[in-house]
Design an enzyme around this catalytic site. Structure first.
Site: not given
Ligand code: FUB
Length: 321
Positions: A221, A15
């Site tokens: 997301e 991420d």
């Protein structure tokens, strides 16, 4: 650099939020660990407990690990699971944003402050008021800072409508408009929201909002924003179809029109990225699970150059795992 490169090999990282502060590139990733939690659609196996930050003077230069910048035990309201973070800078202070479940197992977004981009960061006593779900992504323009956020399934976005928790949280039916990521302008102190979060609406080629059943294109997301040649690029993960996609708009709030894929599926389930300009070139930061042999919860950050076509569309990347 046309070939992707792993950021580090000694820790599992995921991420990546890439930011340029004071001419240096800083990468704020999740720090993946092995906890033995069972793998499920709720993401319980992503049970991370702290964050590191990395910096680079040059894209192909030495990567410095600045160590732990925030630990779950140092967050007064913490429950479990430190997920995808982001950062911002203003007036010589640095702000670190992180999704974390509170003591009731509800994801909130926390803020932490430091005098240096490399931390360590001191967490605020409470999560950002009115925050929910996961994956903050920060964007700054003319001194205003915007947070994009949200994530469905384990990210809990389906439990909310109009910024309020609902009784039974589920995704809309396939033919209904898809759930949207959220965008919100931050207050002057960058520690609270200045307004109610708004929907990041993605339109199809006919000007209609993407449908919930359009799993190859709808937002899941990893909500990110960058600006290129006066246009605003909202990029995101489609989650269960494992794509990174983008949509273009005329201002930070949108609406945005779907334009295509940025990255085809890599080894692993999740796909999460950031796009950053550094020293005149653009880069895609992302992760895959190749070094861990495909364990979805043990990911490794990579980066590769990103290029645009003349018309401003992004040249899609394939085979990057
Ligand atoms: O790292 C945990 C979660 O996995 C992130 O918050 C999501 O975006 C996905 O990458």
């Amino acid at each position: 650099m046309k070939e992707p490169k792993y950021l580090v090999e000694d820790l599992y990282t995921a991420d990546p939020a890439a930011h340029v502060f004071n001419g240096k590139l800083y990468i704020y990733p999740s720090h993946d660990i092995e906890t033995g939690m069972p793998e499920n659609d709720n993401g319980d196996h992503f049970a991370m407990r702290d964050y590191h930050v990395y910096s680079m003077e040059e894209i192909d230069g030495k990567v410095t690990d600045h160590g732990v910048i925030l630990d779950v035990d140092d967050v007064p309201w913490s429950g479990r699971q430190m997920w995808a973070p982001a950062a911002a800078a203003k007036n010589g202070k640095y702000y670190f944003y992180f999704p974390l479940k509170d003591k009731n197992d509800i994801f909130r977004i926390g803020a932490a402050v430091s005098d240096k981009p490399e931390g360590p960061f001191i967490a605020e006593k409470h999560p950002i008021m009115g925050s929910y779900s996961i994956d903050p992504g920060m964007f700054e323009e003319n001194g205003e800072h915007y947070m994009y956020f949200g994530g469905i399934w384990g990210g809990q976005l389906q439990r909310y409508r109009d910024n309020k928790a609902i009784e039974v949280g589920a995704e809309p039916a396939d033919e209904e408009p898809a759930l949207c990521a959220k965008v919100v302008r931050m207050a002057d102190d960058l520690l609270e929201f200045a307004e109610e979060p708004k929907d990041v609406v993605i339109l199809d080629e006919d000007g209609n909002p993407l449908k919930a059943g359009d799993h190859d294109r709808r937002f899941f997301e990893a909500a990110k924003m960058h600006k290129y040649k006066e246009k605003y690029y909202f990029s995101y993960s489609t989650g269960n179809t494992h794509l990174l996609c983008y949509a273009i708009g005329d201002n930070p709030y949108g609406p945005f029109t779907y334009k295509g894929e940025i990255l085809s599926p890599v080894v692993g389930w999740t796909t999460h990225h950031s796009i950053c300009e550094f020293k005149g070139k653009w880069y895609l930061f992302y992760h895959d699970c190749k070094p861990s042999g495909g364990k979805t919860w043990l990911r490794s950050v990579k980066f590769v150059e990103l290029e645009y076509n003349e018309d401003g569309t992004i040249k899609p990347l394939d085979g990057m795992s």
